[in-house]
Design a protein around this motif. Structure first.
Motif, PDB file in Angstrom:
ATOM      1  N   UNK A 111       0.831  -1.196   0.000  1.00 28.23           N
ATOM      2  CA  UNK A 111       0.000   0.000   0.000  1.00 28.23           C
ATOM      3  C   UNK A 111       0.869   1.250   0.000  1.00 28.23           C
ATOM      4  N   UNK A 112       1.993   1.186   0.759  1.00 28.41           N
ATOM      5  CA  UNK A 112       2.901   2.338   0.801  1.00 28.41           C
ATOM      6  C   UNK A 112       3.569   2.532  -0.556  1.00 28.41           C
ATOM      7  N   UNK A 113       3.952   1.390  -1.193  1.00 30.54           N
ATOM      8  CA  UNK A 113       4.569   1.484  -2.506  1.00 30.54           C
ATOM      9  C   UNK A 113       3.560   2.004  -3.529  1.00 30.54           C
ATOM     10  N   UNK A 114       2.321   1.531  -3.430  1.00 33.38           N
ATOM     11  CA  UNK A 114       1.279   1.991  -4.350  1.00 33.38           C
ATOM     12  C   UNK A 114       1.011   3.468  -4.122  1.00 33.38           C
ATOM     13  N   UNK A 115       1.014   3.871  -2.849  1.00 36.88           N
ATOM     14  CA  UNK A 115       0.809   5.293  -2.530  1.00 36.88           C
ATOM     15  C   UNK A 115       1.963   6.129  -3.033  1.00 36.88           C
ATOM     16  N   UNK A 116       3.189   5.588  -2.885  1.00 42.44           N
ATOM     17  CA  UNK A 116       4.365   6.310  -3.362  1.00 42.44           C
ATOM     18  C   UNK A 116       4.339   6.406  -4.891  1.00 42.44           C
ATOM     19  N   UNK A 117       3.915   5.289  -5.528  1.00 39.28           N
ATOM     20  CA  UNK A 117       3.821   5.294  -6.998  1.00 39.28           C
ATOM     21  C   UNK A 117       2.760   6.291  -7.447  1.00 39.28           C
ATOM     22  N   UNK A 118       1.624   6.328  -6.768  1.00 39.65           N
ATOM     23  CA  UNK A 118       0.562   7.285  -7.111  1.00 39.65           C
ATOM     24  C   UNK A 118       1.057   8.706  -6.898  1.00 39.65           C
ATOM     25  N   UNK A 119       1.825   8.913  -5.806  1.00 36.11           N
ATOM     26  CA  UNK A 119       2.383  10.230  -5.527  1.00 36.11           C
ATOM     27  C   UNK A 119       3.376  10.622  -6.617  1.00 36.11           C
ATOM     28  N   UNK A 120       4.232   9.646  -7.073  1.00 35.81           N
ATOM     29  CA  UNK A 120       5.181   9.943  -8.156  1.00 35.81           C
ATOM     30  C   UNK A 120       4.437  10.294  -9.440  1.00 35.81           C
TER      31      UNK A 120
END
Length: 156
Positions: free
Chosen positions: A9-18
């Motif tokens: 979820x953190x990686x997905x959130x980071x990817x969405x943020x990127x």
């Protein structure tokens, strides 16, 4: 597994943020490009306005000069017409003087002929009629030639 879910979820959130940052950066670049195009268009429009103002000013100046030149030509034309009228008056006066001069010459020739005839009668000399007519014809031709000469001089 919960840690894995949290990490995913953190990686997905980071990817969405990127992706949001990349989209924001793209939109910012597009906005800067649009602003630059607008500034170029504004500069070009201002340059066109300046050029149009210069052309307009030049045309006004040319119109003013043309108006002044036209007025000067009209003044010159009026002066030329006045001079032409004066010349016509002078020519008319010369023709009148020529006519008066020719009339005076004719009268003088007539007076001379009469004086000669009277003198000859007093002396008792009678000239044959044919010779008298010949002299009168020659005098008339001389007068006509003089009239033509004076008319030509007056025209010149």
């Amino acid at each position: 597994t919960e840690a894995r879910y949290a990490r995913d979820a953190a990686e997905a959130g980071a990817e969405a943020l990127r992706q949001q940052e990349a989209t924001a950066a793209t939109e910012a670049a597009d906005h800067r490009a649009a602003v630059a195009r607008l500034e170029q268009h504004t500069d070009a429009t201002e340059a066109e306005r300046t050029a149009a103002a210069e052309v307009h000013s030049g045309l006004r100046r040319e119109l003013h000069e043309s108006t002044e030149a036209n007025a000067a030509l009209q003044r010159e034309q009026a002066a030329a017409e006045t001079e032409a009228a004066a010349l016509q008056d002078s020519v008319g006066q010369l023709h009148d003087e020529l006519r008066d001069s020719e009339a005076a010459r004719a009268a003088l020739a007539q007076d001379q002929a009469e004086a000669r005839a009277a003198l000859q009668q007093e002396r008792g000399v009678a000239e044959p009629e044919a010779a008298l007519l010949e002299r009168e014809r020659a005098a008339a031709e001389t007068r006509a030639a003089l009239e033509q000469e004076h008319t030509a001089e007056a025209r010149a």
